[in-house]
Write a protein that holds these residues in place. Structure first.
Motif, PDB file in Angstrom:
ATOM      1  N   VAL A 175      45.445  42.168  51.158  1.00  0.00           N
ATOM      2  CA  VAL A 175      44.934  40.796  51.176  1.00  0.00           C
ATOM      3  C   VAL A 175      46.013  39.849  50.670  1.00  0.00           C
ATOM      4  N   SER A 176      46.715  40.253  49.615  1.00  0.00           N
ATOM      5  CA  SER A 176      47.800  39.435  49.074  1.00  0.00           C
ATOM      6  C   SER A 176      48.912  39.234  50.109  1.00  0.00           C
ATOM      7  N   LEU A 177      49.259  40.293  50.815  1.00  0.00           N
ATOM      8  CA  LEU A 177      50.297  40.181  51.845  1.00  0.00           C
ATOM      9  C   LEU A 177      49.867  39.243  52.972  1.00  0.00           C
ATOM     10  N   ALA A 178      48.594  39.331  53.375  1.00  0.00           N
ATOM     11  CA  ALA A 178      48.100  38.447  54.430  1.00  0.00           C
ATOM     12  C   ALA A 178      48.121  36.989  53.970  1.00  0.00           C
ATOM     13  N   LEU A 179      47.729  36.755  52.730  1.00  0.00           N
ATOM     14  CA  LEU A 179      47.752  35.393  52.196  1.00  0.00           C
ATOM     15  C   LEU A 179      49.179  34.891  52.011  1.00  0.00           C
ATOM     16  N   TRP A 180      50.079  35.791  51.672  1.00  0.00           N
ATOM     17  CA  TRP A 180      51.496  35.429  51.540  1.00  0.00           C
ATOM     18  C   TRP A 180      52.034  34.960  52.887  1.00  0.00           C
ATOM     19  N   LYS A 181      51.670  35.689  53.923  1.00  0.00           N
ATOM     20  CA  LYS A 181      52.133  35.335  55.264  1.00  0.00           C
ATOM     21  C   LYS A 181      51.613  33.957  55.672  1.00  0.00           C
ATOM     22  N   GLU A 182      50.415  33.602  55.231  1.00  0.00           N
ATOM     23  CA  GLU A 182      49.837  32.295  55.536  1.00  0.00           C
ATOM     24  C   GLU A 182      50.306  31.214  54.571  1.00  0.00           C
ATOM     25  N   GLN A 183      51.176  31.581  53.632  1.00  0.00           N
ATOM     26  CA  GLN A 183      51.732  30.679  52.621  1.00  0.00           C
ATOM     27  C   GLN A 183      50.654  30.075  51.728  1.00  0.00           C
ATOM     28  N   ARG A 184      49.667  30.859  51.414  1.00  0.00           N
ATOM     29  CA  ARG A 184      48.636  30.463  50.446  1.00  0.00           C
ATOM     30  C   ARG A 184      49.005  31.126  49.125  1.00  0.00           C
ATOM     31  N   GLY A 197      53.136  32.360  40.567  1.00  0.00           N
ATOM     32  CA  GLY A 197      53.286  33.000  39.264  1.00  0.00           C
ATOM     33  C   GLY A 197      52.145  32.683  38.319  1.00  0.00           C
ATOM     34  N   THR A 198      51.656  31.449  38.346  1.00  0.00           N
ATOM     35  CA  THR A 198      50.543  31.068  37.484  1.00  0.00           C
ATOM     36  C   THR A 198      49.276  31.839  37.848  1.00  0.00           C
ATOM     37  N   ALA A 199      48.999  31.970  39.117  1.00  0.00           N
ATOM     38  CA  ALA A 199      47.815  32.728  39.549  1.00  0.00           C
ATOM     39  C   ALA A 199      47.960  34.199  39.180  1.00  0.00           C
ATOM     40  N   PHE A 200      49.160  34.752  39.384  1.00  0.00           N
ATOM     41  CA  PHE A 200      49.405  36.161  39.060  1.00  0.00           C
ATOM     42  C   PHE A 200      49.219  36.405  37.570  1.00  0.00           C
ATOM     43  N   LEU A 254      46.864  35.640  43.044  1.00  0.00           N
ATOM     44  CA  LEU A 254      45.615  36.114  42.463  1.00  0.00           C
ATOM     45  C   LEU A 254      45.299  37.532  42.930  1.00  0.00           C
ATOM     46  N   PHE A 255      45.385  37.774  44.240  1.00  0.00           N
ATOM     47  CA  PHE A 255      45.049  39.101  44.752  1.00  0.00           C
ATOM     48  C   PHE A 255      46.096  40.145  44.377  1.00  0.00           C
ATOM     49  N   LEU A 256      47.347  39.747  44.274  1.00  0.00           N
ATOM     50  CA  LEU A 256      48.347  40.705  43.794  1.00  0.00           C
ATOM     51  C   LEU A 256      48.084  41.041  42.332  1.00  0.00           C
ATOM     52  N   GLY A 257      47.674  40.056  41.558  1.00  0.00           N
ATOM     53  CA  GLY A 257      47.314  40.322  40.167  1.00  0.00           C
ATOM     54  C   GLY A 257      46.148  41.291  40.058  1.00  0.00           C
ATOM     55  N   LEU A 258      45.145  41.129  40.915  1.00  0.00           N
ATOM     56  CA  LEU A 258      44.023  42.073  40.927  1.00  0.00           C
ATOM     57  C   LEU A 258      44.495  43.477  41.302  1.00  0.00           C
TER      58      LEU A 258
END
Length: 132
Positions: free
Chosen positions: A22-31, A73-76, A37-41
């Motif tokens: 999910v984090s990778l997909a959001l990264w690709k969408e530049q969100r 970084g703040t979300a992570f 947040l999802f990488l932190g989870l």
């Protein structure tokens, strides 16, 4: 079998991989904030995805996209701060235990680096050996 192995036997890799994807997909969408947040989870489940944080952060630094790096970084870090507060765990003691455990596994790193990259320094190895 999937449910039995995932939830019954305690193999939580699939949950970690879900959050990582999910984090990778959001990264690709530049969100950036949601990706962090999802990488932190994902890292809260297993520590291995923390390597992705370094790669993502370096990528944003190379692109000189400082606002995105701050959001990411703040979300992570926010996920980890919230988890430590919720579980009432001292982050310093946790980090000391992680560094001790990783030093056991990383003791052979200088030999491996020297074999494949002769003459190249390994600056972070010293940190692991000193603090581990």
């Amino acid at each position: 079998l999937l449910l039995l192995e995932t939830f019954g036997a305690g193999h939580n890799d699939i949950i970690m991989i879900f959050f990582l994807l999910v984090s990778l997909a959001l990264w690709k969408e530049q969100r950036w904030a949601l990706a962090g947040l999802f990488l932190g989870l994902s890292v809260q489940i297993k520590l291995i995805p923390i390597l992705m944080f370094a790669f993502f952060a370096l990528s944003l630094l190379q692109k000189k996209n400082l606002p995105a790096l701050i959001r990411y970084g703040t979300a992570f870090l926010g996920v980890h701060i919230a988890a430590f507060l919720y579980m009432q765990v001292n982050p310093i003691e946790f980090l000391q235990r992680v560094l001790y455990n990783t030093s056991v596994y990383w003791q052979s790193l200088p030999a491996v680096v020297e074999r494949f990259f002769p003459g190249q320094p390994v600056p972070f190895t010293l940190g692991l050996l000193l603090f581990g």
